[in-house]
Design a protein around this motif. Sequence first.
Motif, PDB file in Angstrom:
ATOM      1  N   LEU A  19       0.831  -1.210   0.000  1.00  0.00           N
ATOM      2  CA  LEU A  19       0.000   0.000   0.000  1.00  0.00           C
ATOM      3  C   LEU A  19       0.863   1.257   0.000  1.00  0.00           C
ATOM      4  O   LEU A  19       0.529   2.256  -0.647  1.00  0.00           O
ATOM      5  N   LEU A  20       1.983   1.201   0.730  1.00  0.00           N
ATOM      6  CA  LEU A  20       2.903   2.344   0.737  1.00  0.00           C
ATOM      7  C   LEU A  20       3.424   2.614  -0.666  1.00  0.00           C
ATOM      8  O   LEU A  20       3.522   3.759  -1.100  1.00  0.00           O
ATOM      9  N   GLU A  21       3.766   1.531  -1.359  1.00  0.00           N
ATOM     10  CA  GLU A  21       4.315   1.660  -2.704  1.00  0.00           C
ATOM     11  C   GLU A  21       3.279   2.253  -3.667  1.00  0.00           C
ATOM     12  O   GLU A  21       3.606   3.093  -4.510  1.00  0.00           O
ATOM     13  N   LYS A  22       2.033   1.828  -3.525  1.00  0.00           N
ATOM     14  CA  LYS A  22       0.990   2.238  -4.472  1.00  0.00           C
ATOM     15  C   LYS A  22       0.420   3.622  -4.177  1.00  0.00           C
ATOM     16  O   LYS A  22       0.190   4.415  -5.101  1.00  0.00           O
ATOM     17  N   TYR A  23       0.217   3.914  -2.898  1.00  0.00           N
ATOM     18  CA  TYR A  23      -0.498   5.150  -2.544  1.00  0.00           C
ATOM     19  C   TYR A  23       0.365   6.198  -1.841  1.00  0.00           C
ATOM     20  O   TYR A  23      -0.009   7.364  -1.783  1.00  0.00           O
ATOM     21  N   GLY A  24       1.485   5.776  -1.275  1.00  0.00           N
ATOM     22  CA  GLY A  24       2.291   6.692  -0.488  1.00  0.00           C
ATOM     23  C   GLY A  24       1.992   6.544   0.990  1.00  0.00           C
ATOM     24  O   GLY A  24       0.904   6.123   1.393  1.00  0.00           O
ATOM     25  N   THR A  25       2.987   6.887   1.817  1.00  0.00           N
ATOM     26  CA  THR A  25       2.868   6.712   3.263  1.00  0.00           C
ATOM     27  C   THR A  25       1.714   7.512   3.855  1.00  0.00           C
ATOM     28  O   THR A  25       0.929   7.005   4.642  1.00  0.00           O
ATOM     29  N   ASP A  26       1.630   8.773   3.483  1.00  0.00           N
ATOM     30  CA  ASP A  26       0.616   9.633   4.095  1.00  0.00           C
ATOM     31  C   ASP A  26      -0.797   9.191   3.743  1.00  0.00           C
ATOM     32  O   ASP A  26      -1.707   9.274   4.564  1.00  0.00           O
ATOM     33  N   ALA A  27      -0.981   8.701   2.527  1.00  0.00           N
ATOM     34  CA  ALA A  27      -2.306   8.204   2.127  1.00  0.00           C
ATOM     35  C   ALA A  27      -2.679   6.981   2.958  1.00  0.00           C
ATOM     36  O   ALA A  27      -3.837   6.822   3.361  1.00  0.00           O
ATOM     37  N   LEU A  28      -1.705   6.092   3.205  1.00  0.00           N
ATOM     38  CA  LEU A  28      -1.981   4.918   4.031  1.00  0.00           C
ATOM     39  C   LEU A  28      -2.284   5.329   5.463  1.00  0.00           C
ATOM     40  O   LEU A  28      -3.242   4.828   6.064  1.00  0.00           O
ATOM     41  N   ARG A  29      -1.509   6.215   6.020  1.00  0.00           N
ATOM     42  CA  ARG A  29      -1.772   6.682   7.384  1.00  0.00           C
ATOM     43  C   ARG A  29      -3.170   7.294   7.481  1.00  0.00           C
ATOM     44  O   ARG A  29      -3.909   7.047   8.438  1.00  0.00           O
ATOM     45  N   PHE A  30      -3.508   8.097   6.477  1.00  0.00           N
ATOM     46  CA  PHE A  30      -4.830   8.723   6.433  1.00  0.00           C
ATOM     47  C   PHE A  30      -5.917   7.655   6.417  1.00  0.00           C
ATOM     48  O   PHE A  30      -6.904   7.730   7.149  1.00  0.00           O
ATOM     49  N   ALA A  31      -5.736   6.628   5.570  1.00  0.00           N
ATOM     50  CA  ALA A  31      -6.735   5.558   5.432  1.00  0.00           C
ATOM     51  C   ALA A  31      -6.875   4.761   6.726  1.00  0.00           C
ATOM     52  O   ALA A  31      -7.982   4.387   7.123  1.00  0.00           O
ATOM     53  N   LEU A  32      -5.755   4.477   7.383  1.00  0.00           N
ATOM     54  CA  LEU A  32      -5.793   3.686   8.610  1.00  0.00           C
ATOM     55  C   LEU A  32      -6.549   4.408   9.726  1.00  0.00           C
ATOM     56  O   LEU A  32      -7.198   3.770  10.553  1.00  0.00           O
ATOM     57  N   LEU A  33      -6.463   5.731   9.735  1.00  0.00           N
ATOM     58  CA  LEU A  33      -7.128   6.491  10.792  1.00  0.00           C
ATOM     59  C   LEU A  33      -8.572   6.843  10.463  1.00  0.00           C
ATOM     60  O   LEU A  33      -9.351   7.166  11.364  1.00  0.00           O
ATOM     61  N   MET A  34      -8.916   6.791   9.187  1.00  0.00           N
ATOM     62  CA  MET A  34     -10.250   7.221   8.777  1.00  0.00           C
ATOM     63  C   MET A  34     -11.325   6.373   9.464  1.00  0.00           C
ATOM     64  O   MET A  34     -11.336   5.152   9.368  1.00  0.00           O
ATOM     65  N   GLY A  35     -12.226   7.026  10.162  1.00  0.00           N
ATOM     66  CA  GLY A  35     -13.345   6.330  10.800  1.00  0.00           C
ATOM     67  C   GLY A  35     -12.994   5.587  12.073  1.00  0.00           C
ATOM     68  O   GLY A  35     -13.820   4.836  12.592  1.00  0.00           O
ATOM     69  N   THR A  36     -11.781   5.803  12.603  1.00  0.00           N
ATOM     70  CA  THR A  36     -11.405   5.089  13.824  1.00  0.00           C
ATOM     71  C   THR A  36     -11.834   5.861  15.068  1.00  0.00           C
ATOM     72  O   THR A  36     -12.012   7.076  15.038  1.00  0.00           O
ATOM     73  N   SER A  37     -12.001   5.129  16.149  1.00  0.00           N
ATOM     74  CA  SER A  37     -12.236   5.724  17.466  1.00  0.00           C
ATOM     75  C   SER A  37     -11.610   4.784  18.483  1.00  0.00           C
ATOM     76  O   SER A  37     -11.424   3.595  18.218  1.00  0.00           O
ATOM     77  N   PRO A  38     -11.259   5.279  19.670  1.00  0.00           N
ATOM     78  CA  PRO A  38     -10.545   4.460  20.645  1.00  0.00           C
ATOM     79  C   PRO A  38     -11.256   3.141  20.938  1.00  0.00           C
ATOM     80  O   PRO A  38     -12.457   3.104  21.211  1.00  0.00           O
ATOM     81  N   GLY A  39     -10.505   2.049  20.866  1.00  0.00           N
ATOM     82  CA  GLY A  39     -11.004   0.741  21.276  1.00  0.00           C
ATOM     83  C   GLY A  39     -11.959   0.057  20.323  1.00  0.00           C
ATOM     84  O   GLY A  39     -12.416  -1.042  20.614  1.00  0.00           O
ATOM     85  N   ASN A  40     -12.262   0.678  19.186  1.00  0.00           N
ATOM     86  CA  ASN A  40     -13.212   0.080  18.235  1.00  0.00           C
ATOM     87  C   ASN A  40     -12.495  -0.393  16.983  1.00  0.00           C
ATOM     88  O   ASN A  40     -11.593   0.275  16.477  1.00  0.00           O
ATOM     89  N   ASP A  41     -12.924  -1.539  16.461  1.00  0.00           N
ATOM     90  CA  ASP A  41     -12.350  -2.072  15.237  1.00  0.00           C
ATOM     91  C   ASP A  41     -12.746  -1.187  14.054  1.00  0.00           C
ATOM     92  O   ASP A  41     -13.774  -0.501  14.088  1.00  0.00           O
ATOM     93  N   SER A  42     -11.922  -1.208  13.024  1.00  0.00           N
ATOM     94  CA  SER A  42     -12.224  -0.419  11.827  1.00  0.00           C
ATOM     95  C   SER A  42     -11.912  -1.244  10.588  1.00  0.00           C
ATOM     96  O   SER A  42     -11.211  -2.250  10.651  1.00  0.00           O
TER      97      SER A  42
END
Length: 893
Positions: free
Chosen positions: A546-569
């Motif tokens: 994913l880093l190779e295809k989208y870039g680090t910041d895009a992956l970080r953004f995607a991983l955090l999108m819709g997250t909240s403490p203690g909940n699966d995403s």
Amino acid sequence: MAKTPEIEQEMPKAYEPGKVEQKWYDFWMEKGYFKPRIEPDKEPFVIIMPPPNVTGAPHLGHALESALQDIMTRWHRMKGEPTLWLPGVDHASIAAQVVVERELAKEGLDRHQLGREKFLERMRQWVKDCRHTITEQRMKLGASCDWTRERYTMDEQSSRAVRTAFARLYEKGLIYRGERIINRCPRCGTALSDLEVDHQDVNGHLWYVRYPMVEDKEKFVTVATTRPETILGDTAVAVNPEDKRFKGMVGKKVILPAVNREIPIVADEAVDPKFGTGAVKITPGHDPVDFEVAQRQGLPLINILNPDATMNENAGPYNGMDRYDCRKAILEDLEKSGQLVKIEDYSHAVGHCQRCQTVVEPIASQQWFVKAAPLAGPALAAVRDGQIKITPQRFTKVYINWMENIRDWCISRQLWWGHRIPVWHCRDCKELIVAVETPQSCSSCGSTNIEQDPDVLDTWFSSGLWPHSTLGWPDDTEDLRYFYPTSVMETAYDLIFFWVARMIMMGIEDAGDIPFRTIYFHGLIRDDKGEKMSKTKGNVVDPLDLLEKYGTDALRFALLMGTSPGNDSRLSTDKTEAGRNFANKLWNATRFVVRSLEPGVNIDREINRDRLPVEDRWILSRLNRTFASVTGLMEDFQFGEAQRQIHDFLWGEYCDWYIELAKIRLQANDTTPLPTLVHVLEKSLRLLHPFMPFLTEELWQNLKKHITWIDTESIMVAAYPESDKAMLDPAAESELEAVTEIIRAIRNVRAQYKVASSRWIEVKIYTGSSRQATISRHTDSIKSLARANPVTFLEGEPGDKAGDNTLVLPLAQATVVIPMASMFDLEAEKERVEKELKQTQNEATRLESRLKDKAFLTRAPEAVIEKERQKLYTLNDKLEKLKQQSARLQEVR
């Protein structure tokens, strides 16, 4: 001294992460930004990285963990706090040994063929390779941790800490060696703690077996069992003392089937009269409840299993058989002898090794244990008293419940890889020597004939020391004095018992203080369908891909999108693409601002708000509200929501509205929007930096070339923006909200009716007299951004004045009226839509008929049939939209 990487004279048209990320990470490293200075007058912010296991390449869970910790670290560093994020890796005793043994098996070898020392050499080489992979990936993810302090749970310092902790606990009587029922994995060849066992529901059987009475072999006691092979280890039959069915039988003896050994009938309150027949077999060597019954009743323990789950000499005629072969054989023998009464289907929970999923065997064994209750008391108090805060709060109850019912912790493992237990056995006088430094002789008799315990410690023992051992404990180091207790322990919620509770217990015991002030639990990353990722399901995603295809910041953004403490995403392609799109949007916005800054244009450091047009005051007000909101969310560990608000401000307000409004003035050779464009962008980049570090550094450096007052070398050491209440302007916000709502409503109508982008449409805007003056001054903006001309402002409500063939759009602060004739010829549009509707209906009918044709369905390839189905789905969707459009046209007055 490291030089700032060169910035291209002209910003490229597109953002290319691969050309940006490595150069900035190298620059940050060379500048030493990740390494904090000890400043006694300041309180530091400290995260000790949860050490990933050296079992291979890190997964998406590690990527999320890294992103969250880096966000916190960069944020606090920008706030001016001495900030330490200390990295490291875990030797992962059992997990790593299992992986390497699998590798050996591919070569036709096992560890016993290699011998302990050569096997450990293989382990060390594996660890070396894995550490390189783990470190490389963390760096690619932008982890701004202090690599000069990197630690390993089996380095010299950690090993000394482990031995010291063990010796002190032993001296206090909190570590002991005793025979207990433990979980043993035949595959891994070691004891497991209760937490390392997964209990899975299994559809099995309940076998009813007759045990003949000694005094009268025509009489029987019938017992029920799920594990017939363990009959061979029975030392009693037990009944409940209140069960009248067995009155008079307690004290008598029965004959154990298969081996013909006499065993007593005992009474014990642990027996459930409702289970089976009410009489149960007691196998103290292979069942934890039976073990306790045996202790109360003074019954012997008989072990019938070898370490590999084959039957031993105590199994009589079944000696040497695999446990399941023995089960089959003993059932056949019981059936032949008439002692197998009946078989019932029975679903029950069976323990499986968490690592290899082999069914574990409860077995009585000599192991090393930690007395957990004395350590749990202070750890409980630390959470109850609020010294340690758990986020989300619901896990506090989970933690307290477990700690209140904690059992002694089995810490010995029959493995080769790990911290060798620091106990030596004297072969001459049988003394046990516990020492930090390797002894040369017995402390009791002076004999040199001593041998170290062959077992290793549970990997969680060394991990439990991680927060204080990494900072130098047991030595009184400067790092330990300044950085301990740490600030936050960020980890997955499934480690609350394995690791978090043990760190609290050991931290308080060893260092005399809590290991961290806050525990932040993140959820698990699942696939786009909500399924847990696993190799068996084939849905595992490699973060590096994913880093190779989208870039680090895009992956970080995607991983955090819709997250909240203690909940699966869930992670989906839509999210990673959204991250890439956001990066591109911000790149284009910055490129526009930079290209607007012609040579000689001077941007002042401060903005005089009172002289600004309303749209400038609006964006500055919205910016400062975003600062305040994001800061509050960050303090509350709501990083997913904080990121969403930054994204929505930058994309939805700065890029989509303010830049478009500013363009109108710039195109008229009015440069007054430039200071606001620059100030908002520069501060927004700092706001976003903890989330998307590479992109923001590249954009900030491009902006810096044109702004003389930006004198900081890097965005990562620039100050994090704070809200300025003086910049808040509710009136400007209300005014621009009305204007943008009008433009948005007109745009929506244009899209709904497919009005050509080149066509100007007529708009009438009805408002109250007080609002008309403020909105009407934005006429040029409405004209330009909504492609509307003429735009007329009228007082009051349209009512009948709207006329026929018009669209009336009631809004919060105005009513917009659009004559249909200005968008298209109404009758011609009705005719066009009806014609297209009829054509689409005919095509859909034809496809439906084809897909019902048995000849077509029989002869056509499945791929062709599926293509036709998809085509029909698309046509039906289009048909529905055309019907809606036709209905809307019919409603027009």
